[in-house]
Motif scaffolding. Structure first.
Motif, PDB file in Angstrom:
ATOM      1  N   UNK A   1     -71.392  26.701  42.721  1.00  0.00           N
ATOM      2  CA  UNK A   1     -70.569  27.075  44.090  1.00  0.00           C
ATOM      3  C   UNK A   1     -71.271  26.570  45.438  1.00  0.00           C
ATOM      4  N   UNK A   2     -72.573  26.485  45.208  1.00  0.00           N
ATOM      5  CA  UNK A   2     -73.183  25.852  46.352  1.00  0.00           C
ATOM      6  C   UNK A   2     -72.611  24.568  46.654  1.00  0.00           C
ATOM      7  N   UNK A   3     -72.495  23.766  45.616  1.00  0.00           N
ATOM      8  CA  UNK A   3     -72.008  22.273  45.563  1.00  0.00           C
ATOM      9  C   UNK A   3     -70.586  22.522  46.085  1.00  0.00           C
ATOM     10  N   UNK A   4     -69.731  23.267  45.541  1.00  0.00           N
ATOM     11  CA  UNK A   4     -68.476  23.504  46.070  1.00  0.00           C
ATOM     12  C   UNK A   4     -68.180  23.508  47.439  1.00  0.00           C
ATOM     13  N   UNK A   5     -69.032  24.321  48.147  1.00  0.00           N
ATOM     14  CA  UNK A   5     -68.796  24.677  49.439  1.00  0.00           C
ATOM     15  C   UNK A   5     -69.416  23.336  50.226  1.00  0.00           C
ATOM     16  N   UNK A   6     -70.397  22.557  49.696  1.00  0.00           N
ATOM     17  CA  UNK A   6     -70.833  21.392  50.201  1.00  0.00           C
ATOM     18  C   UNK A   6     -69.799  20.450  50.267  1.00  0.00           C
ATOM     19  N   UNK A   7     -68.731  20.270  49.038  1.00  0.00           N
ATOM     20  CA  UNK A   7     -67.982  19.250  48.965  1.00  0.00           C
ATOM     21  C   UNK A   7     -66.924  19.721  50.059  1.00  0.00           C
ATOM     22  N   UNK A   8     -66.467  20.545  50.350  1.00  0.00           N
ATOM     23  CA  UNK A   8     -65.645  20.955  51.702  1.00  0.00           C
ATOM     24  C   UNK A   8     -66.369  20.563  52.997  1.00  0.00           C
ATOM     25  N   UNK A   9     -67.691  20.781  52.959  1.00  0.00           N
ATOM     26  CA  UNK A   9     -68.063  20.499  54.335  1.00  0.00           C
ATOM     27  C   UNK A   9     -68.240  18.956  54.388  1.00  0.00           C
ATOM     28  N   UNK A  10     -68.545  18.274  53.295  1.00  0.00           N
ATOM     29  CA  UNK A  10     -68.541  16.783  53.388  1.00  0.00           C
ATOM     30  C   UNK A  10     -67.194  16.311  53.720  1.00  0.00           C
ATOM     31  N   UNK A  11     -66.127  16.879  53.282  1.00  0.00           N
ATOM     32  CA  UNK A  11     -64.854  16.630  53.678  1.00  0.00           C
ATOM     33  C   UNK A  11     -64.427  16.907  55.105  1.00  0.00           C
ATOM     34  N   UNK A  12     -65.228  17.618  55.765  1.00  0.00           N
ATOM     35  CA  UNK A  12     -65.073  18.179  57.356  1.00  0.00           C
ATOM     36  C   UNK A  12     -64.556  19.297  57.545  1.00  0.00           C
ATOM     37  N   UNK A  13     -64.559  20.228  56.375  1.00  0.00           N
ATOM     38  CA  UNK A  13     -64.212  21.655  56.723  1.00  0.00           C
ATOM     39  C   UNK A  13     -65.447  22.448  56.802  1.00  0.00           C
ATOM     40  N   UNK A  14     -65.541  22.831  57.877  1.00  0.00           N
ATOM     41  CA  UNK A  14     -66.615  23.763  58.534  1.00  0.00           C
ATOM     42  C   UNK A  14     -66.644  25.126  57.669  1.00  0.00           C
ATOM     43  N   UNK A  15     -67.838  25.343  56.899  1.00  0.00           N
ATOM     44  CA  UNK A  15     -67.999  26.888  56.301  1.00  0.00           C
ATOM     45  C   UNK A  15     -69.364  27.444  56.888  1.00  0.00           C
ATOM     46  N   UNK A  16     -69.369  28.715  57.128  1.00  0.00           N
ATOM     47  CA  UNK A  16     -70.849  29.266  57.661  1.00  0.00           C
ATOM     48  C   UNK A  16     -71.793  29.399  56.318  1.00  0.00           C
ATOM     49  N   UNK A  17     -73.180  29.454  56.755  1.00  0.00           N
ATOM     50  CA  UNK A  17     -73.933  29.897  55.670  1.00  0.00           C
ATOM     51  C   UNK A  17     -73.803  31.180  55.196  1.00  0.00           C
ATOM     52  N   UNK A  18     -73.137  32.294  56.104  1.00  0.00           N
ATOM     53  CA  UNK A  18     -72.878  33.594  55.676  1.00  0.00           C
ATOM     54  C   UNK A  18     -71.871  33.518  54.639  1.00  0.00           C
ATOM     55  N   UNK A  19     -70.645  32.767  54.849  1.00  0.00           N
ATOM     56  CA  UNK A  19     -69.633  32.833  53.941  1.00  0.00           C
ATOM     57  C   UNK A  19     -70.117  32.247  52.574  1.00  0.00           C
ATOM     58  N   UNK A  20     -70.866  31.145  52.601  1.00  0.00           N
ATOM     59  CA  UNK A  20     -71.343  30.534  51.391  1.00  0.00           C
ATOM     60  C   UNK A  20     -72.179  31.690  50.574  1.00  0.00           C
ATOM     61  N   UNK A  21     -73.012  32.531  51.336  1.00  0.00           N
ATOM     62  CA  UNK A  21     -73.863  33.402  50.689  1.00  0.00           C
ATOM     63  C   UNK A  21     -72.968  34.450  50.105  1.00  0.00           C
TER      64      UNK A  21
END
Length: 412
Positions: free
Chosen positions: A303-323
């Motif tokens: 799910x870290x990888x999932x969040x990174x996929x969103x980020x690399x596609x241009x969707x901003x997600x905070x470290x706190x949300x990922x945590x």
């Protein structure tokens, strides 16, 4: 009035006769969260969208199975629990966009209200340009979510096939064991092809984030024989603690281990293992959580990888949300899956935080309390991260996990 209302909500959260989703909402509110009906409706919309994504993916599987088995049509299903983090992420993006959009504009549907009041309120807003960007962001997030859903299903099926576990692959006609295995292979092949096709629509870094997560997950899976050996050592120690040493089968050879050291190895290498390099995602308090290293490798990295996929596609997600997402999923893995599978895991020699605690504790009662305490630590940390990241839907999901557990299945 908030104090009395929260006390009422706390009492309602403990009413077993109420549906679990309702108890989760009450529990979230009682713990200091907000009651956001709009956010709850967004979550329901997202659940429907994810369900359609899964149905679309399975439609291609059904067509392939019909051709393989010479049938006019096939109904296929595969039970998975992996998509909740995708739902939370998409719902979080939807809610954030809805909060930021100009009056009368729904960035999720792309619709604009045309009544005079909405038009007047929009004219008084600074600009519609931001809302147009928000519509594009939600559409892009939806596309990433579809890619992630299919990728997660593909990976889950691949793991099941590697482990020889075919019981979750269901069709609407009778199957021999060999046919069921073939169904599983076809389903996974179809989804793998779909993932590769969908990657073509995204930057290469999205694929890179996915590949890196898979590599880290597989590295953890490669250690499964070692973890099973740790469990075997501790079981042997529990059964023969009056013996000076026990001989058990290790990863590649046999070794002597004193029973007194077996539990210590389980603590050091599984419960309190240390990261080679501490992930920036966690603070010092969270790094002290029991089983963090092994469970991050087991489910968190995906799910870290999932969040990174969103980020690399241009969707901003905070470290706190990922945590919040990662900690809640580790908590869910322990509280829902590992508790539920405890008896089977004991029989099959599967090391989990729950089977570990029943070997490390001095009694069943102590082990039970430890499992509850460890789960609460993860879920409380996830709830705090959800609050910090302004993610009430994730906060409610944390309480859903808490309410949905069945600790009564554990010995005590």
């Amino acid at each position: 009035m908030s104090g009395p209302l929260r006390r009422v909500a706390d009492r309602l959260a403990g009413v077993d006769a109420l549906p679990t989703p309702a108890r989760a909402v009450f529990s979230h509110y009682a713990a200091g969260g907000s009651l956001e009906l709009r956010a709850i409706r967004l979550q329901q919309r997202v659940e429907d969208e994810i369900e359609r994504m899964i149905d679309d993916a399975y439609a291609d599987v059904e067509a392939a199975l019909a051709a393989e088995f010479g049938r006019e049509s096939v109904e296929f299903s595969y039970d998975t629990k992996l998509t909740m983090p995708v739902e939370l992420t998409l719902a979080h993006v939807y809610r954030r966009a809805s909060e930021a959009a100009a009056p009368g504009i729904n960035p999720v549907s792309g619709r604009r209200a045309t009544d005079p009041i909405s038009k007047f309120r929009r004219r008084r807003a600074d600009s519609d340009a931001d809302s147009v960007e928000l519509v594009g962001e939600t559409r892009r997030a939806r596309e990433v979510a579809e890619l992630v859903v299919v990728a997660l299903l593909d990976g889950d099926m691949r793991d099941a096939i590697n482990d020889g576990e075919y019981e979750d692959f269901e069709v609407d006609f009778d199957l021999s064991p060999a046919d069921r295995e073939r169904v599983a292979e076809i389903a996974q092949e179809v989804l793998q092809a779909a993932v590769q096709e969908q990657f073509a629509a995204f930057p290469d870094d999205v694929r890179g984030a996915y590949d890196a997560a898979v590599d880290r997950s597989e590295a953890h899976q490669d250690r499964d024989p070692h973890f099973r050996a740790l469990l075997a050592d501790a079981v042997a120690a529990a059964e023969a603690d009056a013996v000076d040493g026990v001989t058990v089968e290790g990863d590649t050879d046999e070794r002597e281990r004193d029973p007194a050291t077996a539990r210590e190895a389980l603590r050091e290498e599984y419960k309190h293992a240390e990261f080679e390099d501490d992930p920036a995602l966690f603070d010092e308090t969270e790094l002290d959580l029991p089983y963090l290293v092994t469970q991050y490798g087991r489910v968190g990295v995906i799910y870290h990888g999932m969040i990174e996929m969103f980020r690399e596609a241009g969707i901003e997600l905070s470290p706190e949300f990922e945590r919040a997402v990662v900690l809640s999923i580790i908590g869910a893995q322990v509280w829902l899956d590992d508790v539920d599978d405890f008896a089977a895991d004991v029989r099959e020699g599967q090391l989990t935080p729950v089977t570990a605690e029943y070997l490390l504790a001095g009694s069943d009662a102590e082990a039970y309390d430890a499992v509850v305490s460890i789960t609460e630590s993860y879920l409380d940390a996830a709830r705090d991260a959800a609050e910090t990241s302004d993610a009430p839907i994730t906060g409610i999901a944390v309480e859903y996990i808490r309410q949905d557990g069945e600790p009564g299945k554990l010995p005590r």
